[in-house]
Design an enzyme around this catalytic site. Structure first.
Site, short mmCIF file in Angstrom:
data_model
loop_
_atom_site.label_atom_id
_atom_site.label_comp_id
_atom_site.label_asym_id
_atom_site.label_seq_id
_atom_site.Cartn_x
_atom_site.Cartn_y
_atom_site.Cartn_z
N ARG A 143 23.35 -10.77 -72.89
CA ARG A 143 24.58 -10.33 -73.24
C ARG A 143 24.24 -9.18 -74.29
NH1 ARG A 143 25.82 -15.96 -73.82
NH2 ARG A 143 25.69 -15.56 -75.87
N HIS A 175 23.31 -7.60 -68.79
CA HIS A 175 22.66 -8.76 -67.74
C HIS A 175 21.76 -8.11 -66.54
CE1 HIS A 175 22.11 -11.89 -64.67
NE2 HIS A 175 22.50 -12.69 -65.53
N PRO A 176 20.45 -8.60 -66.37
CA PRO A 176 19.74 -7.75 -65.50
C PRO A 176 19.85 -7.75 -64.30
CG PRO A 176 18.79 -9.88 -66.05
CD PRO A 176 20.03 -9.79 -67.17
N ASN A 177 20.75 -8.58 -63.59
CA ASN A 177 21.40 -8.38 -62.27
C ASN A 177 22.65 -7.64 -62.28
OD1 ASN A 177 19.52 -11.04 -62.46
ND2 ASN A 177 19.29 -10.43 -60.32
N ASP A 178 23.58 -8.31 -62.95
CA ASP A 178 25.06 -7.79 -62.75
C ASP A 178 25.17 -6.40 -63.22
OD1 ASP A 178 25.83 -10.58 -62.07
OD2 ASP A 178 26.28 -10.99 -63.94
N ASN A 219 14.85 -4.16 -52.00
CA ASN A 219 14.58 -3.34 -50.67
C ASN A 219 14.83 -2.01 -50.34
OD1 ASN A 219 14.00 -6.15 -50.25
ND2 ASN A 219 15.89 -6.87 -48.85
N HIS A 277 -26.82 20.01 -35.06
CA HIS A 277 -27.60 18.94 -34.73
C HIS A 277 -28.76 18.63 -35.91
CE1 HIS A 277 -25.56 18.45 -31.06
NE2 HIS A 277 -25.86 20.00 -30.84
N SER A 303 -33.92 10.33 -62.78
CA SER A 303 -34.46 8.93 -62.54
C SER A 303 -35.17 8.58 -63.92
CB SER A 303 -35.80 9.49 -61.66
OG SER A 303 -36.65 8.29 -61.91
N LYS A 336 -36.75 15.04 -62.52
CA LYS A 336 -36.01 14.83 -61.36
C LYS A 336 -34.47 15.04 -61.53
CE LYS A 336 -36.36 11.90 -57.24
NZ LYS A 336 -35.11 11.84 -56.70
N GLU A 380 -23.06 11.97 -54.58
CA GLU A 380 -23.25 10.85 -54.49
C GLU A 380 -22.02 9.86 -54.98
OE1 GLU A 380 -26.78 9.58 -56.23
OE2 GLU A 380 -27.98 10.57 -54.59
#
Length: 468
Positions: A128, A131-134, A143, A190, A321, A327, A334
């Site tokens: 109050r 309200h989260p739903n109402d 959905n 190839h 390395s 190296k 990668e």
């Protein structure tokens, strides 16, 4: 039992104890316990997209006469605070929850409702005056709003995180290609020697492949602008006033210029399945394939530097390395190769999830959103890292390129129209068997004069058979 550090929240199943400092409510607290699955949290991009939809829904509900202006003002203010990131720590739920995303939708509803109630002079947990739903979820269902939020988040992620970085990588490749238009090298098919081309042609091919991927990504965003808002539970719109979805989309368009958010022509189609998201992910996967091919090419061409192709010189970003001094490894290649393999796996997951629609709802919505957003961010980082740490510092070894080119037996291809395929093959085989240059082998076999050989076997001309 509640104490000074906690409070009691309630839902349809009864009371639940929630930390006093938290803005979520009973349903979120239950979900924390019920879905303690893995470390993956619902992406904040989806949370913020839901907050935008909730804000638009409150304004639309008020305009349509099903929510009073005072509550609307509190909800809008709470949504704005959520969108600043102030409450990001109050959305703790795992991706692995209900396939509709119900728990996350209610998490957002509860946080907004508790904050809006505070703004209205109430206390957290009392529901109050808001309200989260109402009130926050009025005229909506998970959905329709959850997949709409995924659409919003996905489009913005592609446009803000991926496409700009991809464009910068393409530009960097094109810039490098423009520098090496005169560097003629041997081509390979190839993994064997083939006819000449320029470094610019080879690298330009990489840039063009990425440009094609970029175009496909942009094209895929069009279908994602169709939203199922107003469809509520199954697509019929039960519980929402007529025109609700259209008004929500109108607000969303106003807040994001250039986006044609609109109600899907058939909401049943975009709630029971998510083909547009699958299509986007497929194109993200195509970009991953292109990047994978390119980095593999780079590390082949840079192999060596003395016992491999050695045509490209990689920037020395870090010691390669722990045991071999000096190296330089193709570490960027990668890293990106691993990341692109990860994205290709996510692409397969999204494809399978797209098959997960049963009757009026697909029940893989959180997975779809999680993987699309994760792949988008990952490839955006790949494009930036490749540009900064590889492409911009990439160089060619002109001497090595020339040596490999001039030793290639496949330059004999230019002789075939002059002396015939069989005679040209004899020249190549003789040169290889006796470790001769093609010119020496051709003269030894007496199939062409030295002057004519020099006219015909010209690598630069071979790379530009139509001039240029």
């Amino acid at each position: 039992m509640a104490d000074d550090s906690s409070r009691l929240e309630t839902d349809s199943l009864g009371p639940v104890t929630v930390e006093a400092r938290r803005y979520w409510g009973a349903q979120t607290q239950r979900a924390i316990r019920s879905f303690a699955i893995g470390p993956d949290r619902m992406p904040m991009a989806i949370i913020h997209a839901l907050a935008r939809i909730k804000k638009a829904a409150a304004l639309s509900n008020t305009r349509l006469g099903v929510l009073d202006e005072q509550r609307c003002g509190w909800i809008v203010a709470a949504c704005d605070e959520v969108l600043t990131g102030r409450f990001d720590d109050h959305f703790p739920l795992s991706v692995w929850q209900s396939g509709s995303g119900t728990q996350t939708n209610m998490n957002v509803n509860e946080v907004i409702a508790n904050r809006a109630s505070e703004l209205g002079g109430g206390q957290r947990g009392r529901k109050r005056p808001v309200h989260p739903n109402d009130h926050v979820n009025r005229s909506q269902s998970t959905n329709d709003v959850f997949p709409a939020a995924v659409h919003l988040a996905a489009v913005e992620s592609v446009q803000q995180q991926l496409l700009p970085r991809l464009g910068e990588l393409i530009a960097a490749l094109a810039d490098k290609a423009a520098r090496w238009t005169e560097v003629v090298k041997i081509g390979r098919t190839h993994l064997q020697d083939a006819v000449p081309l320029t470094v610019a042609q080879e690298m330009g091919g990489w840039a063009a492949q990425l440009q094609d991927a970029e175009r496909r990504l942009r094209d895929s965003l069009t279908d994602l602008h169709a939203l199922p808002l107003g469809g509520t539970a199954v697509g019929t719109g039960l519980g929402a006033p007529q025109g609700f979805g259209e008004r929500v989309c109108e607000h969303l368009r106003q807040w994001s210029s250039g986006h044609n958010w609109h109600v899907a022509p058939n909401r049943f189609a975009v709630m029971g399945s998510h083909d547009a998201l699958v299509d986007l992910m497929d194109r993200i996967g195509q970009l991953a394939m292109g990047l994978h091919k390119i980095v593999n090419d780079v590390r082949l061409l840079a192999s060596g530097p003395r016992a491999g192709f050695g045509e490209l010189r990689l920037p020395a970003n870090e010691p390669g390395s722990s045991i071999m001094p000096g190296k330089v490894n193709p570490t960027q290649c990668e890293a990106v190769a691993m990341a692109t393999v990860q994205v290709l796996g996510q692409t397969n997951a999204v494809t399978m999830a797209g098959c997960g629609g049963h009757l009026q709802m697909n029940v893989y919505k959180p997975l779809l959103g999680f993987n699309v957003l994760g792949a988008t961010a990952l490839l955006g980082d790949c494009c930036r890292s490749l540009r900064v740490h590889l492409v911009e510092g990439l160089e060619v070894d002109g001497q090595q390129i020339g040596a490999l080119r001039d030793r290639s037996l496949m330059l004999v291809t230019a002789l075939a129209p002059e002396i015939g395929y069989d005679a040209a093959a004899r020249v190549a085989l003789h040169a290889h068997a006796h470790q001769l240059r093609l010119r020496d082998a051709a003269l030894t076999l007496g199939v062409i004069t030295a002057e004519r050989f020099d006219q015909v076997v010209n690598p630069r001309v071979m790379a530009h058979p139509y001039g240029g």
